[in-house]
Motif scaffolding. Structure first.
Motif, PDB file in Angstrom:
ATOM      1  N   LEU A 153       0.871  -1.169  -0.116  1.00  0.00           N
ATOM      2  CA  LEU A 153      -0.250  -0.209  -0.004  1.00  0.00           C
ATOM      3  C   LEU A 153       0.902   1.352  -0.062  1.00  0.00           C
ATOM      4  N   ALA A 154       1.964   1.237   0.782  1.00  0.00           N
ATOM      5  CA  ALA A 154       2.775   2.370   0.766  1.00  0.00           C
ATOM      6  C   ALA A 154       3.779   2.464  -0.075  1.00  0.00           C
ATOM      7  N   ASN A 155       4.148   1.228  -0.946  1.00  0.00           N
ATOM      8  CA  ASN A 155       4.896   1.331  -2.108  1.00  0.00           C
ATOM      9  C   ASN A 155       6.370   1.178  -1.614  1.00  0.00           C
ATOM     10  N   THR A 156       6.672   0.330  -0.461  1.00  0.00           N
ATOM     11  CA  THR A 156       8.147   0.320   0.178  1.00  0.00           C
ATOM     12  C   THR A 156       8.322  -1.068   0.712  1.00  0.00           C
ATOM     13  N   THR A 157       9.462  -1.561   0.717  1.00  0.00           N
ATOM     14  CA  THR A 157       9.846  -2.594   1.254  1.00  0.00           C
ATOM     15  C   THR A 157      10.180  -2.597   2.758  1.00  0.00           C
ATOM     16  N   ASP A 158      10.049  -1.710   3.370  1.00  0.00           N
ATOM     17  CA  ASP A 158      10.643  -1.371   4.728  1.00  0.00           C
ATOM     18  C   ASP A 158       9.199  -0.856   5.553  1.00  0.00           C
ATOM     19  N   PHE A 159       8.893  -1.827   6.618  1.00  0.00           N
ATOM     20  CA  PHE A 159       7.563  -1.607   7.230  1.00  0.00           C
ATOM     21  C   PHE A 159       7.455  -0.320   8.219  1.00  0.00           C
ATOM     22  N   ILE A 166       5.025   5.139   8.512  1.00  0.00           N
ATOM     23  CA  ILE A 166       5.251   6.710   8.261  1.00  0.00           C
ATOM     24  C   ILE A 166       4.502   7.302   7.253  1.00  0.00           C
ATOM     25  N   THR A 167       4.647   6.649   6.084  1.00  0.00           N
ATOM     26  CA  THR A 167       3.788   6.999   4.838  1.00  0.00           C
ATOM     27  C   THR A 167       2.334   7.080   4.991  1.00  0.00           C
ATOM     28  N   ILE A 168       1.885   5.990   5.762  1.00  0.00           N
ATOM     29  CA  ILE A 168       0.423   5.970   5.832  1.00  0.00           C
ATOM     30  C   ILE A 168      -0.018   6.992   7.163  1.00  0.00           C
ATOM     31  N   VAL A 169       0.791   6.932   8.250  1.00  0.00           N
ATOM     32  CA  VAL A 169       0.380   7.924   9.115  1.00  0.00           C
ATOM     33  C   VAL A 169       0.462   9.267   8.727  1.00  0.00           C
ATOM     34  N   LYS A 170       1.407   9.798   7.905  1.00  0.00           N
ATOM     35  CA  LYS A 170       1.750  11.034   7.607  1.00  0.00           C
ATOM     36  C   LYS A 170       0.451  11.309   6.615  1.00  0.00           C
ATOM     37  N   GLY A 171       0.251  10.341   5.425  1.00  0.00           N
ATOM     38  CA  GLY A 171      -0.521  10.608   4.446  1.00  0.00           C
ATOM     39  C   GLY A 171      -2.089  10.603   4.945  1.00  0.00           C
ATOM     40  N   GLY A 172      -2.502   9.945   6.041  1.00  0.00           N
ATOM     41  CA  GLY A 172      -3.877   9.618   6.357  1.00  0.00           C
ATOM     42  C   GLY A 172      -4.478  11.025   7.263  1.00  0.00           C
TER      43      GLY A 172
END
Ligand SMILES: Nc1ncnc2c1ncn2[C@@H]1O[C@H](COP(=O)(O)OP(=O)(O)OP(=O)(O)O)[C@@H](O)[C@H]1O
Length: 240
Positions: A223-229, A234-240
């Motif tokens: 979903l966040a387009n990364t291999t690092d959880f 961070i991407t999901i929390v910042k984007g949401g």
């Protein structure tokens, strides 16, 4: 079967909506990691599910028992190993286990059996006669989880189980938690992304009382387009 079904659950404190119309289903026997930055509403959600605080609206069903109308049945199904361990520091490890058997009104024979089982499952033999208050953090958490399991819960809440532990103690506790998987449903809160990655079947990310994302660690990385959880979080929390 769903172990937990949450429907429109809401909790407000003065001026703050800590949990905001939350819907969520958690399958029986899975380990569900509840993630979110400070103040996201994780503890409030767990407190409602454990009947420690009442929602303002909505309901949740644990094995189809309502937290609103079947409170005692819900309490009989669950156990919590809280951040602040619930052990009695002046009692020995054995006495703490014994005390918990007493709270569960076990017979002398069942108490003996249960203590033996817990000592073996959690490898507590070396510290059995030590005062609990003198144990290291890792041993204390292990004892706390053993005590939470004495009532044979169907659903176990683990609130930041490895907070403040060194890497070795953390890895040992992860092995302990892995051994509990599939035997019961486990809801775990943690701020350690590698912990969620090591242990969980499913992850829910909360922000401002709402569920931002739900899925396996793999799903959330995609979903966040990364291999690092951690980066995905961070991407999901910042984007949401
Ligand atoms: N008893 C309370 N009275 C007033 N506000 C509260 C109370 N408990 C929690 N809150 C507020 O509700 C919101 C959610 O808090 P909660 O403790 O559930 O978050 P959390 O995700 O568990 O945070 P953390 O990761 O820091 O433990 C926060 O804004 C918090 O300040």
């Amino acid at each position: 079967m769903d172990a937990i079904r949450i429907e429109g659950l809401t909790k407000k404190y003065k001026g703050i909506v800590a949990v905001d119309h939350l819907d969520l289903k958690i399958e029986e026997g899975k380990l569900f990691a509840l993630l979110g930055i400070n103040g996201a509403g994780k503890t409030t959600l767990i407190k409602m599910l454990a009947c420690l605080t009442q929602p303002n609206s909505g309901d949740a069903f644990l094995h189809n028992k309502s937290i609103m109308s079947n409170r005692q049945e819900v309490k009989d199904l669950i156990s919590i190993s809280p951040q602040e361990t619930a052990i009695a520091p002046n009692l020995s490890v054995r006495e703490n286990l014994d005390l918990m058997c007493g709270i569960n009104r076990f017979s002398k024979q069942k108490t003996g059996q249960k203590i033996k089982e817990m000592v073996s499952q959690f490898a507590l033999a070396p510290v059995l006669d030590k005062r609990a208050g003198k144990l290291s953090g890792g041993w204390r958490r292990r004892l706390s989880i053993a005590m939470a399991l004495i009532s044979e819960p169907k659903i176990l809440f683990l609130d930041e189980p490895t907070l403040g532990l060194d890497v070795v103690a953390r890895s040992e506790l992860w092995d302990t938690i892995k051994n509990l998987k599939n035997k019961m449903t486990i809801i775990l809160t943690t701020h350690y992304m590698e912990e969620a990655e090591a242990l969980s079947d499913q992850v829910g990310i909360m922000k401002a009382g709402k569920l931002l994302a739900l899925g396996s660690v793999h799903d959330l990385k995609v979903l966040a387009n990364t291999t690092d959880f951690e980066q995905a979080f961070i991407t999901i929390v910042k984007g949401g």
